[in-house]
Structures are given as structure tokens and as C-alpha cells.
Design a protein around this motif. Structure first.
Motif, mmCIF file in Angstrom:
data_model
loop_
_atom_site.group_PDB
_atom_site.id
_atom_site.type_symbol
_atom_site.label_atom_id
_atom_site.label_comp_id
_atom_site.label_asym_id
_atom_site.label_seq_id
_atom_site.Cartn_x
_atom_site.Cartn_y
_atom_site.Cartn_z
ATOM 1 N N LEU A 121 29.290 -57.832 16.067
ATOM 2 C CA LEU A 121 29.386 -56.695 16.973
ATOM 3 C C LEU A 121 29.100 -55.376 16.245
ATOM 4 O O LEU A 121 28.447 -54.475 16.799
ATOM 5 N N GLN A 122 29.558 -55.277 15.019
ATOM 6 C CA GLN A 122 29.274 -54.080 14.212
ATOM 7 C C GLN A 122 27.773 -53.971 13.920
ATOM 8 O O GLN A 122 27.195 -52.880 13.955
ATOM 9 N N TYR A 123 27.154 -55.101 13.633
ATOM 10 C CA TYR A 123 25.723 -55.132 13.341
ATOM 11 C C TYR A 123 24.910 -54.718 14.571
ATOM 12 O O TYR A 123 23.919 -53.977 14.465
ATOM 13 N N LEU A 124 25.338 -55.192 15.751
ATOM 14 C CA LEU A 124 24.671 -54.802 16.986
ATOM 15 C C LEU A 124 24.764 -53.295 17.199
ATOM 16 O O LEU A 124 23.780 -52.639 17.587
ATOM 17 N N LYS A 125 25.938 -52.731 16.953
ATOM 18 C CA LYS A 125 26.127 -51.291 17.135
ATOM 19 C C LYS A 125 25.257 -50.487 16.169
ATOM 20 O O LYS A 125 24.739 -49.426 16.522
ATOM 21 N N ALA A 126 25.101 -51.013 14.973
ATOM 22 C CA ALA A 126 24.318 -50.299 13.948
ATOM 23 C C ALA A 126 22.813 -50.450 14.148
ATOM 24 O O ALA A 126 22.032 -49.715 13.535
ATOM 25 N N GLN B 232 30.967 -54.315 27.508
ATOM 26 C CA GLN B 232 32.304 -54.112 26.951
ATOM 27 C C GLN B 232 32.266 -53.591 25.517
ATOM 28 O O GLN B 232 33.128 -52.808 25.119
ATOM 29 N N ALA B 233 31.288 -54.044 24.743
ATOM 30 C CA ALA B 233 31.215 -53.631 23.333
ATOM 31 C C ALA B 233 30.426 -52.344 23.140
ATOM 32 O O ALA B 233 30.449 -51.765 22.053
ATOM 33 N N GLY B 234 29.721 -51.902 24.186
ATOM 34 C CA GLY B 234 28.923 -50.690 24.055
ATOM 35 C C GLY B 234 27.744 -50.851 23.125
ATOM 36 O O GLY B 234 27.451 -49.972 22.312
ATOM 37 N N VAL B 235 27.057 -51.998 23.237
ATOM 38 C CA VAL B 235 25.911 -52.276 22.362
ATOM 39 C C VAL B 235 24.666 -52.517 23.216
ATOM 40 O O VAL B 235 24.753 -52.701 24.436
ATOM 41 N N TYR B 236 23.509 -52.546 22.560
ATOM 42 C CA TYR B 236 22.266 -52.781 23.279
ATOM 43 C C TYR B 236 21.408 -53.786 22.521
ATOM 44 O O TYR B 236 21.248 -53.706 21.305
ATOM 45 N N ALA B 237 20.864 -54.759 23.269
ATOM 46 C CA ALA B 237 19.924 -55.735 22.719
ATOM 47 C C ALA B 237 18.927 -56.082 23.816
ATOM 48 O O ALA B 237 19.201 -55.894 25.011
ATOM 49 N N LEU C 218 35.818 -64.173 22.435
ATOM 50 C CA LEU C 218 35.438 -62.756 22.454
ATOM 51 C C LEU C 218 36.617 -61.881 22.869
ATOM 52 O O LEU C 218 36.698 -60.720 22.484
ATOM 53 N N HIS C 219 37.515 -62.453 23.643
ATOM 54 C CA HIS C 219 38.754 -61.738 23.978
ATOM 55 C C HIS C 219 39.529 -61.416 22.698
ATOM 56 O O HIS C 219 40.000 -60.288 22.503
ATOM 57 N N GLU C 220 39.635 -62.396 21.807
ATOM 58 C CA GLU C 220 40.327 -62.188 20.533
ATOM 59 C C GLU C 220 39.587 -61.189 19.649
ATOM 60 O O GLU C 220 40.194 -60.508 18.818
ATOM 61 N N ALA C 221 38.266 -61.097 19.837
ATOM 62 C CA ALA C 221 37.457 -60.178 19.034
ATOM 63 C C ALA C 221 37.536 -58.741 19.540
ATOM 64 O O ALA C 221 36.895 -57.855 18.976
ATOM 65 N N GLY C 222 38.304 -58.542 20.610
ATOM 66 C CA GLY C 222 38.502 -57.187 21.110
ATOM 67 C C GLY C 222 37.915 -56.903 22.473
ATOM 68 O O GLY C 222 38.155 -55.831 23.037
ATOM 69 N N LEU C 223 37.163 -57.850 23.053
ATOM 70 C CA LEU C 223 36.607 -57.671 24.393
ATOM 71 C C LEU C 223 37.597 -58.260 25.387
ATOM 72 O O LEU C 223 37.510 -59.420 25.798
ATOM 73 N N LYS C 224 38.585 -57.465 25.748
ATOM 74 C CA LYS C 224 39.739 -57.941 26.502
ATOM 75 C C LYS C 224 39.352 -58.541 27.862
ATOM 76 O O LYS C 224 38.581 -57.954 28.617
#
Length: 335
Positions: free
Chosen positions: A156-161, A187-192, A250-256
Motif C-alpha cells: 500500500l505504501q508502494y502504491l501511494k509512492a 479506501q487506501a487513497g491510491v491509484y493504479a 485488508l481489514h487488518e491492514a487498515g482498510l476497515k
């Protein structure tokens, strides 16, 4: 198997059934006989609205055998894929409501397609009735081995970057794996970049070849995750998979509240007699209670999900609300 196959009751079952009927006839003095036209007195057809070899087809054939034995009639499996399940769904919606034509489908046709298509030839909510759910099937977030992240948080961090630099595949626009990725992006605010394919298998092949970066797999690529050919990063379900207990959700990863599961099940034409629906629900739930069927569903990356028709309908309505929201938010339309 061919696109149209018959699952017949075993010889032993037929013999037992014949003996029971004969004994019943001898002991029926003063008791009214069952009407000759009572259900079922001929083969039951199950239309699968996706091609052979997929999850819906596998479930129909696995459950078809014990259902045939329980009903004492052959169960004929017929594949009618196309239009994201709409072609097979319409065939059942237009069939006589006599209990002899059923539909096996993913929940997508009921909970996704009405939001995806501007116009459908039938209304799943009005023209079909839920008979019995079969399985809750998860999607698995997988990445190509060359991608640097080794866990979901890093991913998720890599996607954001790297906004817009990664691509993901799906079996088609509006498919459950596509919506899972859109839910994650939202939910994660990323784009692909989305790359739609004509089916899950070609998307998986391009992921294995490194042509796309990640993919929400509906279960067909699990062997590649086990062998290390793909990185399994997370499960798109509310709870972990028994196949991969160490892989987080993904819920555990922060995407509630992340839940992209699809519920597969049986439907019948609207107007099918309630007693027939009740009998089918009872027999299908019995099959789902057997270890053999449960184990078969687990190998697909899912879990058996026996529900009453009312519970199944409530689950479909819940899924429709959830998937409809993401379709509207992301402005997704059918191809």
C-alpha cells in the motif's frame, strides 16, 4: 466435461428408491397415494451462467451429485456464459416456474449487474427467487514476484509512492475482482491502472508473465501462491482464509470493513412453488454439511455457506448496497 452434462443418482440409490416405493405401495391401504405429477418426476436442469471450469461450474457439479441422489432424479448441468452472467440468468428467469430449471450463479449477477448495466432484459430481484446459497468465495490480493513489496503494508505504501505507475488485471469491467481493487483504491487513497481481460485465466497468465503488477485472484491462482510464483499479500475478506492462516486481511491492514467476497448460490424462476424451494434448500444445505463438499469448497479458496432462502436474499441485498456504492463512486459501467 461437455457444456451439458447429466449427474444421475447412483445405482444403489435407484435400487433403494425402487424398493421404498414398492414397500410404500403395499402398505398404502386406506392412504391416498402421492399425485403422479408431484415434484420431482423428471430431470432437474441447472443452468450455470459462466463457462465450464469456473467457480460457479465447479460448485454446480459438486453439489449436483448429492442433490441428484436426494431427489431421485438426474441433475443436468448446462453452461450458458456471457454478459457477466446475464445470458444464463435471463434463460432461467424466462423458464417455467415449475422447479425443473435452476440457476447457479455468483452473487454478481444479482448484486452487481443491476448497478453496472443501464438496461437488463430481466430484473433479477423480481424475476428470480433465491433458493440456497452455496459458498462464500474470497478474492486474494496477489502481486508479481518482481514487485518490491513483500507484505500488504509495504504494498500500500508502494502504491501511494507510485501513483498511476502500477497496473492491475481483472476478469472484466465490473467483475468482483475489479470491484475489489476499486474498493482498495478508494479506501487506501491510491491509484493504479485497470486492465480488463475476458476472464480470470488470461489475467492470471499476464500476472505470471509480469505484464501486470497485481490482481485480486478469485481462487484459480492459489497454487502459484503456494509455489512462490506469485506473492500473496492479503485476503479481501472479513476474516483470514483457512488455507493461508498467516496471510492478513485488508481489514487488518487498515482498510476497515473491507469485504469483497462473492456469494454463489442457486436461484429459480419467480413463482416457483414455495414447497419446491423449501425442499431444494433443505437438500442443498444437507450436501453443504458434508465434509466432502466442504473440503472441495475450501480448495477453491472459499467456505460452505448454508442459509435459508430468506437469509440468502438478505445477504444479496446487503451485497447489492455495498457493491452499488463503489460502482457509483468510481463511475464504473459495463463494457
Amino acid at each position: 466435461m461437455n457444456n451439458k452434462d447429466t449427474i444421475a443418482p447412483s445405482a444403489g440409490r435407484r435400487a433403494l428408491l425402487g424398493a421404498a416405493l414398492a414397500a410404500g405401495a403395499l402398505a398404502s391401504v386406506g392412504v391416498q397415494a402421492q399425485p403422479a405429477g408431484s415434484w420431482p418426476n423428471k430431470p432437474v436442469r441447472v443452468i450455470v451462467n459462466f463457462p465450464a471450469g469456473g467457480a460457479a461450474d465447479t460448485l454446480a457439479r459438486a453439489i449436483g451429485q448429492p442433490l441428484s441422489e436426494a431427489l431421485g432424479q438426474p441433475v443436468v448441468i448446462e453452461n450458458r456464459g456471457g454478459a457477466n452472467g446475464n445470458i444464463g440468468g435471463e434463460a432461467v428467469a424466462r423458464a417455467p416456474a415449475d422447479g425443473y430449471t435452476l440457476l447457479m450463479s455468483s452473487g454478481g449477477m444479482v448484486s452487481i449487474n443491476p448497478h453496472l448495466y443501464a438496461k437488463m432484459a430481466f430484473d433479477p430481484a423480481k424475476d428470480l427467487v433465491p433458493v440456497a446459497s452455496a459458498a462464500r468465495v474470497a478474492v486474494y490480493l496477489m502481486a508479481k514476484p518482481q514487485l518490491p513489496p513483500n507484505n500488504v503494508q509495504e504494498f500500500l505504501q508502494y502504491l501511494k509512492a507510485n501513483p498511476g505507475k502500477l497496473s492491475f488485471g481483472s476478469p472484466g469491467n465490473g467483475s468482483s475482482p475489479h470491484l475489489a481493487a476499486e474498493m482498495m483504491k478508494s479506501q487506501a487513497g491510491v491509484y493504479a491502472v485497470h486492465v480488463p481481460y475476458r476472464g480470470a485465466a488470461p489475467a492470471l497468465q499476464d500476472l505470471l508473465a509480469g505484464q501486470i503488477d497485481f490482481y485480486f485472484d478469485p481462487g484459480i491462482g492459489l497454487q502459484h501462491a503456494r509455489s512462490g510464483r506469485l506473492k500473496l499479500l492479503a485476503v479481501g475478506s472479513p476474516k483470514r482464509s483457512p488455507l493461508f492462516p498467516d496471510v492478513p486481511t485488508l481489514h487488518e491492514a487498515g482498510l476497515k470493513g473491507f469485504d469483497a467476497d462473492s456469494v454463489f448460490g442457486f436461484y429459480a424462476p419467480a413463482g416457483t412453488p414455495p414447497e419446491v424451494v423449501a425442499r431444494l434448500n433443505r437438500e442443498i444445505n444437507k450436501a453443504l454439511g458434508t465434509k466432502a463438499i466442504q473440503d472441495r469448497i475450501v480448495t477453491m479458496g472459499g467456505e460452505a455457506l448454508p442459509l435459508t432462502p430468506a437469509e440468502f436474499a438478505a445477504r444479496a441485498a446487503e451485497d447489492s448496497k455495498r457493491f452499488g456504492a463503489i460502482i457509483r463512486e468510481r463511475k464504473i459501467a459495463a463494457e
